[in-house]
Enzyme design. Structure first.
Site, PDB file in Angstrom:
ATOM      1  CG  HIS A 121     -40.225   6.567  35.657  1.00 56.75           C
ATOM      2  ND1 HIS A 121     -39.540   7.219  36.643  1.00 56.75           N
ATOM      3  CD2 HIS A 121     -39.602   6.912  34.500  1.00 56.75           C
ATOM      4  CE1 HIS A 121     -38.544   7.909  36.131  1.00 56.75           C
ATOM      5  NE2 HIS A 121     -38.556   7.740  34.815  1.00 56.75           N
ATOM      6  CG  ASP A 122     -41.094   6.646  40.078  1.00 52.63           C
ATOM      7  OD1 ASP A 122     -41.417   5.805  40.923  1.00 52.63           O
ATOM      8  OD2 ASP A 122     -40.153   6.491  39.272  1.00 52.63           O
ATOM      9  N   GLY A 139     -40.788  11.721  34.215  1.00 52.80           N
ATOM     10  CA  GLY A 139     -40.799  10.982  35.465  1.00 52.80           C
ATOM     11  C   GLY A 139     -40.826  11.864  36.697  1.00 52.80           C
TER      12      GLY A 139
END
Length: 262
Positions: A121-122, A139
């Site tokens: 994520h991200d 992440g």
């Protein structure tokens, strides 16, 4: 109509260009958009709020747009954005972002993503990168253009990897890597400039010499990072056509949040 195999399941709300191909047994969710010329192989799952650009090739068993592997995620409609002309090989996993960051995971253009790569994520990945098999990003990792991540390397969350950097096989990376720098090992250590990579990309002798000099300022001069930044500013003023490359290395030091591999 898009070229969709009869066994594929494509939600009626998904937006696919008419030239998109979807292979057998693949699944495309309702919030997915796919641009012209993209080919989705068999047994691929594309879900979440995911946008995929043009002329991508997505191989079998990839999973794109699944929920982030983050206990803080509470179902927010975060996103995955994939650019154009990327090659995404087997068993690759890209997750959507979280509201604790920008809310989006991004992959730019013209990237070569080998089998079993994970973008958590991200993550923010630029263009023209190469990820070898099993390269793994935790992440919030940022990866600059033209960076190369070798097989089985693992990158700690929030790390930044500069443009044209090279990460060696099996490297455990817990700090930031400035542009042009070659690192490897567990723990990671710097081993010079990614000379072969920048030669292949047409860097001039003047540019290569300036990058080497900047590397020596950061890694071989015995200066603190603050002192090295001041020296690099002086070097930049005298670097001529290579000034932008020295500036990129200096600017990276200002943004490094985890300290640099040194």
């Amino acid at each position: 109509m898009s070229k969709i195999h009869p066994s594929a399941i494509v939600d009626p709300k998904a937006e696919l260009d008419s030239s998109v191909e979807v292979g057998p047994y693949s699944i495309v969710g309702p919030h997915v958009r796919i641009g012209a010329g993209t080919v989705v192989g068999p047994h691929v799952v594309i879900e979440g709020h995911t946008t995929i650009g043009q002329d991508n090739r997505i191989f079998q068993f990839a999973s794109l747009g699944a929920a982030p592997q983050d206990k803080k995620w509470a179902g927010e409609p975060t996103r995955l954005e994939v650019g154009d002309r990327n090659t995404i090989r087997e068993f690759v996993t890209f997750n959507t972002g979280t509201v604790q960051d920008e809310g989006v995971t991004r992959l730019g253009n013209d990237n070569w993503i080998s089998a079993y790569v994970h973008l958590a994520h991200d993550c923010q990945v630029g263009s023209n990168t190469i990820f070898s098999n099993n390269a793994q990003l935790a992440g919030h990792v940022h990866v600059g253009d033209w960076a190369i991540l070798s097989g089985y390397c693992g990158v700690h969350q929030f790390c930044k990897i500069g443009a044209h950097a090279f990460i060696g096989m099996y490297t455990s990376l817990t700090q930031d890597v400035p542009p042009f720098v070659l690192v490897s090992g567990n723990p990671a250590e710097a081993h010079g400039v990614n000379i072969e990579g920048i030669k292949r990309r047409g860097f001039t002798r003047e540019q290569i010499n300036a990058i080497r000099a900047a590397y020596k300022t950061i890694y071989r001069s015995g200066l603190t990072l603050e002192e090295a930044k001041a020296r690099l500013q002086e070097d930049e003023a005298a670097a001529g056509d290579a000034a932008a490359d020295v500036r990129a290395m200096r600017a990276f030091l200002d943004t490094a949040s985890r300290g640099i591999v040194r």
